[in-house]
Scaffold this motif. Structure first.
Motif, PDB file in Angstrom:
ATOM      1  N   PHE A  29       0.852  -1.194   0.000  1.00  0.00           N
ATOM      2  CA  PHE A  29       0.000   0.000   0.000  1.00  0.00           C
ATOM      3  C   PHE A  29       0.884   1.239   0.000  1.00  0.00           C
ATOM      4  O   PHE A  29       1.973   1.244   0.573  1.00  0.00           O
ATOM      5  CB  PHE A  29      -0.936   0.006   1.212  1.00  0.00           C
ATOM      6  CG  PHE A  29      -2.033  -1.014   1.121  1.00  0.00           C
ATOM      7  CD1 PHE A  29      -3.174  -0.763   0.375  1.00  0.00           C
ATOM      8  CD2 PHE A  29      -1.920  -2.235   1.774  1.00  0.00           C
ATOM      9  CE1 PHE A  29      -4.181  -1.720   0.272  1.00  0.00           C
ATOM     10  CE2 PHE A  29      -2.916  -3.191   1.683  1.00  0.00           C
ATOM     11  CZ  PHE A  29      -4.054  -2.930   0.929  1.00  0.00           C
ATOM     12  N   ASN A  30       0.396   2.295  -0.644  1.00  0.00           N
ATOM     13  CA  ASN A  30       1.129   3.556  -0.703  1.00  0.00           C
ATOM     14  C   ASN A  30       0.496   4.659   0.130  1.00  0.00           C
ATOM     15  O   ASN A  30       1.133   5.677   0.382  1.00  0.00           O
ATOM     16  CB  ASN A  30       1.235   4.036  -2.156  1.00  0.00           C
ATOM     17  CG  ASN A  30       2.117   3.129  -2.975  1.00  0.00           C
ATOM     18  OD1 ASN A  30       3.205   2.766  -2.545  1.00  0.00           O
ATOM     19  ND2 ASN A  30       1.648   2.740  -4.143  1.00  0.00           N
ATOM     20  N   ALA A  60       1.641   7.736   2.493  1.00  0.00           N
ATOM     21  CA  ALA A  60       0.819   8.946   2.559  1.00  0.00           C
ATOM     22  C   ALA A  60      -0.278   8.690   3.587  1.00  0.00           C
ATOM     23  O   ALA A  60      -0.809   7.578   3.676  1.00  0.00           O
ATOM     24  CB  ALA A  60       0.213   9.239   1.193  1.00  0.00           C
ATOM     25  N   TRP A  61      -0.611   9.691   4.374  1.00  0.00           N
ATOM     26  CA  TRP A  61      -1.583   9.541   5.457  1.00  0.00           C
ATOM     27  C   TRP A  61      -2.605  10.660   5.372  1.00  0.00           C
ATOM     28  O   TRP A  61      -2.245  11.833   5.274  1.00  0.00           O
ATOM     29  CB  TRP A  61      -0.866   9.603   6.804  1.00  0.00           C
ATOM     30  CG  TRP A  61      -1.784   9.564   7.989  1.00  0.00           C
ATOM     31  CD1 TRP A  61      -2.308  10.631   8.661  1.00  0.00           C
ATOM     32  CD2 TRP A  61      -2.291   8.391   8.629  1.00  0.00           C
ATOM     33  NE1 TRP A  61      -3.106  10.194   9.693  1.00  0.00           N
ATOM     34  CE2 TRP A  61      -3.115   8.817   9.686  1.00  0.00           C
ATOM     35  CE3 TRP A  61      -2.126   7.025   8.412  1.00  0.00           C
ATOM     36  CZ2 TRP A  61      -3.773   7.935  10.536  1.00  0.00           C
ATOM     37  CZ3 TRP A  61      -2.784   6.133   9.248  1.00  0.00           C
ATOM     38  CH2 TRP A  61      -3.597   6.599  10.294  1.00  0.00           C
ATOM     39  N   ASP A  81     -11.489  13.620  -2.748  1.00  0.00           N
ATOM     40  CA  ASP A  81     -10.198  14.242  -3.096  1.00  0.00           C
ATOM     41  C   ASP A  81      -9.053  13.280  -2.805  1.00  0.00           C
ATOM     42  O   ASP A  81      -8.103  13.179  -3.592  1.00  0.00           O
ATOM     43  CB  ASP A  81     -10.001  15.543  -2.317  1.00  0.00           C
ATOM     44  CG  ASP A  81     -10.954  16.656  -2.753  1.00  0.00           C
ATOM     45  OD1 ASP A  81     -11.588  16.527  -3.827  1.00  0.00           O
ATOM     46  OD2 ASP A  81     -11.085  17.627  -1.987  1.00  0.00           O
ATOM     47  N   SER A  82      -9.134  12.585  -1.691  1.00  0.00           N
ATOM     48  CA  SER A  82      -8.091  11.623  -1.331  1.00  0.00           C
ATOM     49  C   SER A  82      -8.013  10.496  -2.356  1.00  0.00           C
ATOM     50  O   SER A  82      -6.923  10.101  -2.777  1.00  0.00           O
ATOM     51  CB  SER A  82      -8.347  11.052   0.065  1.00  0.00           C
ATOM     52  OG  SER A  82      -8.266  12.070   1.037  1.00  0.00           O
ATOM     53  N   PRO A  87      -1.531   8.288  -3.920  1.00  0.00           N
ATOM     54  CA  PRO A  87      -0.971   7.201  -4.733  1.00  0.00           C
ATOM     55  C   PRO A  87      -1.613   5.866  -4.335  1.00  0.00           C
ATOM     56  O   PRO A  87      -1.789   5.585  -3.161  1.00  0.00           O
ATOM     57  CB  PRO A  87       0.518   7.236  -4.372  1.00  0.00           C
ATOM     58  CG  PRO A  87       0.567   7.823  -2.996  1.00  0.00           C
ATOM     59  CD  PRO A  87      -0.577   8.808  -2.927  1.00  0.00           C
ATOM     60  N   ARG A  88      -1.965   5.114  -5.337  1.00  0.00           N
ATOM     61  CA  ARG A  88      -2.593   3.810  -5.090  1.00  0.00           C
ATOM     62  C   ARG A  88      -1.543   2.720  -5.027  1.00  0.00           C
ATOM     63  O   ARG A  88      -0.490   2.879  -5.612  1.00  0.00           O
ATOM     64  CB  ARG A  88      -3.620   3.522  -6.179  1.00  0.00           C
ATOM     65  CG  ARG A  88      -4.805   4.480  -6.033  1.00  0.00           C
ATOM     66  CD  ARG A  88      -5.906   4.152  -6.999  1.00  0.00           C
ATOM     67  NE  ARG A  88      -6.991   5.094  -6.822  1.00  0.00           N
ATOM     68  CZ  ARG A  88      -8.264   4.775  -6.889  1.00  0.00           C
ATOM     69  NH1 ARG A  88      -8.611   3.539  -7.149  1.00  0.00           N
ATOM     70  NH2 ARG A  88      -9.200   5.679  -6.721  1.00  0.00           N
TER      71      ARG A  88
END
Length: 142
Positions: A29-30, A60-61, A81-82, A87-88
């Motif tokens: 996961f990114n 990314a959080w 938006d998220s 990034p997926r």
């Protein structure tokens, strides 16, 4: 940690422990979207330690805290938006996965008018029934 896919590149899970963030990263996961409210239970006193560890791991959080069933347009837009910007693959979580699933469905319906049947099926396959939200989802517009 068990995850359930909602769509290509987006999965949900129930309450993550701080240590499970290592597994999140190891599984590829990114990004992580957290929908838990700080202090909602003993196992989630706040999200700062999660945010810090996610940063250390290169994840990314995003924190979009919502109470069960209380989804404002701002919350839905922040989730949309998220989905568009992170990034997926993305992992979204709350205590059970229900809030994350609801927000995903509302965000997808609002932002790109995803077919309602597609959302209902994906949520059901992930273990959540959106029938109680059908009318509200039908009214979502971009």
């Amino acid at each position: 940690m068990q995850t359930q896919p909602l769509e290509q590149g987006v999965e949900i899970t129930s309450a993550l422990t701080l240590d499970e963030l290592d597994e999140v990263k190891a599984r590829g996961f990114n990004a992580v979207i957290c929908n838990r409210v700080a202090g909602e239970s003993y196992d989630f006193p706040d999200e700062a330690s999660y945010r810090h560890k996610a940063k250390q791991l290169g994840l990314a959080w995003v924190h979009i805290p919502v109470k069960p069933g209380e989804y404002s347009q701002e919350d839905i837009q922040a989730f949309a938006d998220s989905l568009a910007q992170l990034p997926r693959p993305i992992l979204a979580f709350c205590r059970t996965g229900k809030r994350a699933t609801h927000l995903w469905a509302y965000a997808r319906r609002q932002s790109d008018q995803c077919e309602l049947a597609t959302l209902l099926t994906a949520a059901k396959e992930a273990g959540f029934d959106l029938e109680d939200h059908r009318q509200a989802l039908e009214g979502q517009t971009p």
